[in-house]
Design a protein around this motif. Structure first.
Motif, PDB file in Angstrom:
ATOM      1  N   PHE A 135     -24.144  -9.771 -56.770  1.00  0.00           N
ATOM      2  CA  PHE A 135     -24.000 -10.768 -57.825  1.00  0.00           C
ATOM      3  C   PHE A 135     -23.913 -10.105 -59.198  1.00  0.00           C
ATOM      4  O   PHE A 135     -23.063 -10.454 -60.024  1.00  0.00           O
ATOM      5  CB  PHE A 135     -25.176 -11.748 -57.776  1.00  0.00           C
ATOM      6  CG  PHE A 135     -25.084 -12.860 -58.769  1.00  0.00           C
ATOM      7  CD1 PHE A 135     -24.310 -13.972 -58.517  1.00  0.00           C
ATOM      8  CD2 PHE A 135     -25.770 -12.797 -59.973  1.00  0.00           C
ATOM      9  CE1 PHE A 135     -24.214 -15.008 -59.432  1.00  0.00           C
ATOM     10  CE2 PHE A 135     -25.685 -13.817 -60.895  1.00  0.00           C
ATOM     11  CZ  PHE A 135     -24.905 -14.926 -60.621  1.00  0.00           C
ATOM     12  N   THR A 136     -24.787  -9.151 -59.458  1.00  0.00           N
ATOM     13  CA  THR A 136     -24.743  -8.449 -60.736  1.00  0.00           C
ATOM     14  C   THR A 136     -23.474  -7.610 -60.859  1.00  0.00           C
ATOM     15  O   THR A 136     -22.890  -7.525 -61.958  1.00  0.00           O
ATOM     16  CB  THR A 136     -25.973  -7.558 -60.887  1.00  0.00           C
ATOM     17  OG1 THR A 136     -26.076  -6.680 -59.751  1.00  0.00           O
ATOM     18  CG2 THR A 136     -27.232  -8.393 -60.954  1.00  0.00           C
ATOM     19  N   THR A 174     -20.558  -8.280 -59.464  1.00  0.00           N
ATOM     20  CA  THR A 174     -19.471  -9.229 -59.734  1.00  0.00           C
ATOM     21  C   THR A 174     -19.546  -9.744 -61.164  1.00  0.00           C
ATOM     22  O   THR A 174     -18.513  -9.909 -61.836  1.00  0.00           O
ATOM     23  CB  THR A 174     -19.550 -10.393 -58.748  1.00  0.00           C
ATOM     24  OG1 THR A 174     -19.533  -9.888 -57.409  1.00  0.00           O
ATOM     25  CG2 THR A 174     -18.385 -11.340 -58.932  1.00  0.00           C
ATOM     26  N   ALA A 175     -20.762  -9.999 -61.631  1.00  0.00           N
ATOM     27  CA  ALA A 175     -20.911 -10.461 -63.023  1.00  0.00           C
ATOM     28  C   ALA A 175     -20.418  -9.403 -64.005  1.00  0.00           C
ATOM     29  O   ALA A 175     -19.773  -9.724 -65.015  1.00  0.00           O
ATOM     30  CB  ALA A 175     -22.368 -10.817 -63.300  1.00  0.00           C
ATOM     31  N   ASN A 222     -18.329 -18.483 -58.537  1.00  0.00           N
ATOM     32  CA  ASN A 222     -18.350 -17.962 -59.904  1.00  0.00           C
ATOM     33  C   ASN A 222     -19.775 -17.618 -60.302  1.00  0.00           C
ATOM     34  O   ASN A 222     -20.741 -18.014 -59.646  1.00  0.00           O
ATOM     35  CB  ASN A 222     -17.721 -18.961 -60.870  1.00  0.00           C
ATOM     36  CG  ASN A 222     -18.353 -20.336 -60.778  1.00  0.00           C
ATOM     37  OD1 ASN A 222     -19.444 -20.565 -61.287  1.00  0.00           O
ATOM     38  ND2 ASN A 222     -17.667 -21.260 -60.116  1.00  0.00           N
ATOM     39  N   VAL A 223     -19.911 -16.892 -61.378  1.00  0.00           N
ATOM     40  CA  VAL A 223     -21.224 -16.378 -61.760  1.00  0.00           C
ATOM     41  C   VAL A 223     -22.160 -17.489 -62.209  1.00  0.00           C
ATOM     42  O   VAL A 223     -23.386 -17.338 -62.142  1.00  0.00           O
ATOM     43  CB  VAL A 223     -21.076 -15.329 -62.886  1.00  0.00           C
ATOM     44  CG1 VAL A 223     -20.364 -14.100 -62.368  1.00  0.00           C
ATOM     45  CG2 VAL A 223     -20.349 -15.906 -64.084  1.00  0.00           C
TER      46      VAL A 223
END
Length: 935
Positions: free
Chosen positions: A426-427, A429-430, A714-715
């Motif tokens: 997640f981080t 991708t962010a 999405n984030v």
């Protein structure tokens, strides 16, 4: 006139709002809790921990079948932990409860524990659906399936999950009014009328978002059998999660709750529960587990972790100001009592689990994969599988179930249970999307810089709409503020956040500088509009005054004649002195005398009603000074703070209202070209920006919307809405097409004349109205003989060449014409002209007849800027055999033909490109220096 301290007041308001929003909480938490309440809470937690230490599996059986119901417990009863100690027969004596808040039987009717067995069965079903090979080991209520389950799930569940749920009613119905909370939780203070409880889900379906946090350095317990690691639920780890539940049928936006529990990594099973003043769920959590293996490891883990927290709170000076395992998020005091939840999550096996036949090899690969995600070394790991889990949640006090939608009860198109990604992914991708967003911002900066090179003169800057650039500046300013706020709390994503902050700041700075120039250059227009409004208001006041004076000047009634009174006659007005004649520099005395006579005549005219009479004091209403751009900047800042406040409040709105709010803001933001369309029509300007700028800005500003409206993971975990995105794209596309139509067909094409004020048309339809040709540009007018009065509508050189060609053709044919064209003597030209006079006249008559038939005449004139030939179509008034000249002028061909020339109000004509290039630097006619209206 605005006060000089207006900017100071605006800055003070901004600082106060920022202090309110970002000031830290400095109050002492212990000062808000009386000591007696803290000590009572400490004793309650210590007693619940003692009960958890002394109980065994089966001591809590509120749904056990029994022929006789036990009496309600009293104060003289032994603790529940003593029941069954060393006496296995007591486990068959009927219903059994624990002496823990929420787990005891009070008032003859407690929580809806009749569904505890149903909840455990649903937990086993979700686990067996995830591992089908374990379903053949034993019956559903047998515990032999636990050690036979194979690994293949993530060992660390830290990540984000989201999905949809459906609601199932409980076996029994429970209402908030049926509970006596004063008896269940006597240590808490409850209001007299509670009403409905919070977090009560009444809709049939909705959405859920889970943010799971599992720190491997915290509590971990591993049970060993004869020195070897046991399979099954022998390893337990402490875990917590934040759940945001959205009820589509409720007016509330969503409910957020904090859950604590235990994770059994080898089986991928997670059991979570809420805790509050009326429900100590974390102390009774092992008794809610689906089997005894879960109970034993969970009990040992919680005894250790909960005991450490209680001992640390006892040594602290604050004691127990609140519940360390409370489920309320922040200061959610809207409902005094809220529904409690028990949640079971079953992690799904990874996609590549089937390729490994050995469980030990699979488990080793998963550990290496998680180690690489936590501490990257650059090893090739390929695609990272998603984090997937199935969920069943049960509310024992409000009596309902929430289950995730997915196979086997629901098809895959309706949902895949809960899907998300690990925190490391997640981080990562962010970070990627933040860097991509910064690249989009830098692309906007480059386009804006290139456009500023083209709009670098007052004429080109005056075409720009202030609100179009203001919309871009406002949006980029909001991005800058958001990125700054995110950077304050960002740890892993700090550098990408700083990159976005830098790009937004540069974009905001450049746009603000250009907007300041636009504001300064368009100041005379605002003054003119303000003067026109004042004149209109004064004219309306004069009309009202004249109408009232007319009504008051009615014939007076006949009265008795009054005796004459002797009053001194007023002195005659002093004679106006004759104005001196000032001779101009060019010596034109006649013009000076005319100007003097005009001034003298004007002085003899009666003064208007609004003029100041002699002896009358001067008016006090002086013209207001121009509004500085700093005031506009302050208004932008206040509007941004107001929008931030409304957006923060909108997070608590229902989902459909919140979606409407976001879509409305997006629509207003992407209407940035609409103010430019309006200004083009008002100013009669065809195009203010380059097509590269308009298309590029539209695409770059649509890209973030495409990410959030089309991508599910999405984030921000926002719900995708492809239809809304198509509407936004269509709206931007329509605006660009309108600007294109204004550029080709005219800025006021399709606009009623009464909507905008009159403006000069630089591309008029030229018509041969009369013999004098007073309506045609200078150089194109015909005389009565047929040719133009000024050089025959062309230059003298061209006229001589044309006459010589006609005379030679009439005498010797094409060869002689070519030879004669090379000669330059005046005598030969005169001879040729004299001998070819009759032929020339006949050719001109034929040409005139052909022009009448076509309805249009092509006439030529020299452009005073480039000195090149300019051919202009002039339409005749008569209607020839080929059709009407009006239809030819209004057709597509006529529209494009008029784009080649521009006619000034002083009747001079030029090439379009020549005059537009000239007007970029000076709004004066190149020939007579007359002021020109802006494009």
């Amino acid at each position: 006139m605005p006060s000089q301290n207006s900017d100071v007041r605006a800055l003070l308001i901004v600082l106060i709002l920022l202090w309110i929003f970002f000031s830290p909480e400095s109050s002492d938490p212990a000062s808000l809790t009386p000591p007696e309440i803290a000590h009572a809470r400490e004793a309650r937690f210590q007693g619940a921990l003692d009960v958890l230490n002394t109980t065994r599996w089966g001591d809590f059986a509120p749904d056990a079948p029994s022929s006789t119901s036990p009496r309600p417990p009293t104060e003289t009863d032994e603790p529940a932990g003593e029941i069954g100690k060393g006496n296995g027969d007591n486990h068959e004596q009927g219903l059994r409860f624990l002496n823990i808040t929420g787990f005891s039987q009070l008032d003859g009717k407690g929580y809806a524990w009749e569904d505890l067995g149903r909840f455990r069965n649903r937990c086993r079903e979700w686990s067996r659906n995830a591992f089908p090979s374990a379903a053949t080991v034993g019956p559903l209520d047998d515990d032999s399936w636990e050690p036979s389950m194979v690994g293949g799930t993530w060992k660390n569940a830290t990540g984000t999950l989201h999905g949809t749920w459906v609601r199932r009613p409980g076996t029994v119905v429970r209402q908030a009014a049926e509970y006596n909370l004063s008896a269940i939780a006597p240590g808490a203070t409850w209001p007299s009328s509670l009403g409905e409880w919070g977090r009560n889900i009444t809709g049939d379906h909705g959405k859920i978002e889970l943010r799971i946090d599992e720190d491997e350095g915290d509590g971990v317990y591993e049970e060993k059998v004869e020195g070897k690691t046991s399979r099954g639920a022998s390893l337990a780890r402490e875990i917590q999660a934040v759940a945001t539940i959205q009820d589509d049928a409720s007016e509330a936006s969503s409910w957020s709750l904090l859950l604590h529990g235990v994770h059994w990594p080898r089986q991928g099973a997670i059991l979570l529960t809420t805790s509050s003043e009326k429900f100590d769920g974390i102390f009774g959590l092992p008794h809610l587990a689906p089997g005894p293996s879960f109970f034993h490891t969970g009990q040992h883990l919680l005894n250790e972790t909960l005991g450490k927290i209680i001992q640390a709170r006892k040594k602290s000076k604050y004691g127990f100001p609140g519940n360390p395992w409370g489920s309320r998020m922040e200061d959610d005091d809207s409902f005094p009592a809220q529904c409690e939840y028990v949640m079971y999550l079953q992690l799904q096996p990874l996609e590549f689990s089937r390729r490994y036949e050995s469980p030990q090899l699979l488990e080793s690969y998963i550990e290496e994969l998680e180690r690489e995600l936590r501490h990257p070394t650059g090893a090739p790991i390929g695609r990272i599988p998603d984090l997937r889990a199935s969920m069943v949640a049960w509310s024992p006090d409000c009596s309902f179930f929430l289950e995730s939608k997915g196979p086997p009860e629901f098809p895959s198109v309706d949902g895949e249970h809960l899907v998300g990604m690990k925190e490391a992914m997640f981080t990562y991708t962010a970070k990627e999307w933040l860097i991509a967003f910064a690249a989009v911002m830098l692309g906007q900066i480059w386009l804006f810089k290139e456009q500023m090179k083209q709009s670098n003169t007052p004429s080109t800057t005056g075409r720009v709409s202030f609100w179009t650039i203001g919309t871009m500046l406002f949006a980029d300013g909001m991005i800058f503020v958001t990125a700054c706020a995110w950077s304050l709390n960002a740890t892993i994503t700090l550098l990408p956040c700083l990159l976005v902050t830098f790009a937004a700041f540069i974009s905001m700075f450049i746009e603000g500088a250009f907007l300041s120039e636009v504001w300064k250059i368009q100041e005379p227009e605002r003054r003119i509009r303000e003067r026109e409004r004042e004149q209109a208001a004064a004219a309306a006041a004069n009309r009202n005054a004249s109408s009232s004076s007319t009504a008051s000047t009615a014939p007076p009634p006949i009265t008795q004649p009054q005796p004459p009174t002797t009053q001194p006659a007023p002195p005659p007005p002093p004679s106006q002195p004759r104005q001196p004649i000032i001779v101009p520099s060019d010596g034109d005395i006649d013009e000076a005398e005319q100007l003097n006579n005009l001034l003298s005549g004007a002085s003899a005219l009666p003064l208007p009603a609004t003029a100041r009479q002699p002896g009358q004091p001067a008016p006090t209403n002086e013209p207001r000074p121009p509004t500085p751009f700093s005031t506009i900047t302050g208004r932008f800042v206040l509007a941004g703070l107001f929008l931030l406040f409304i957006s923060a409040v909108a997070t608590s709105w229902p989902s459909h209202i919140r979606s409407f709010y976001v879509n409305t803001l997006s629509f207003l933001y992407l209407s940035l070209w609409t103010p430019q369309i309006i200004r083009n029509a008002q100013r009669n300007s065809r195009q203010a920006f380059s097509w590269r700028f308009m298309i590029g800005q539209s695409l770059l500003r649509l890209l973030p919307f495409a990410y959030f409206f089309l991508r599910e993971d999405n984030v921000l975990l926002a719900d995708p809405d492809p239809f809304a995105f198509l509407v936004l794209v269509a709206w931007v596309w329509i605006q660009l097409w309108v600007i294109c139509a204004q550029s080709i067909l005219g800025p006021r094409f399709g606009v009623p004349k009464g909507w905008v004020r009159e403006a000069w048309d630089y591309h008029p339809v030229l018509r041969d109205d009369d013999l004098e040709g007073v309506s045609l540009p200078i150089g194109l007018a015909r005389t009565g003989t047929g040719l133009s009065s000024s050089s025959s509508s062309s230059s003298p050189t061209e006229e001589r060449v044309r006459e010589r060609a006609w005379s030679v053709v009439s005498l010797g044919g094409p060869a002689a014409a070519a030879a004669a064209a090379a000669e330059t003597g005046e005598g030969s030209a005169a001879v040729a002209t004299g001998s070819a006079g009759g032929t020339r006249n006949r050719e001109r008559e034929k040409e005139k007849e052909r022009e009448k038939q076509k309805g249009v005449t092509m006439r030529s004139v020299d452009c005073a800027i480039c000195r090149e030939l300019l051919e202009v179509p002039v339409f005749n008034n008569n209607k020839g055999s080929g059709g009407s000249s009006d239809s030819a002028a209004s057709g597509i061909t006529g529209v494009f033909a008029r784009k080649a020339y521009m006619v000034t109000p002083c009747r001079h004509i030029f090439h379009t490109n020549c005059l537009e290039g000239w007007m970029k630097y000076r709004l004066q006619c190149p020939i007579c220096r007359e002021e020109l209206p802006p494009l």
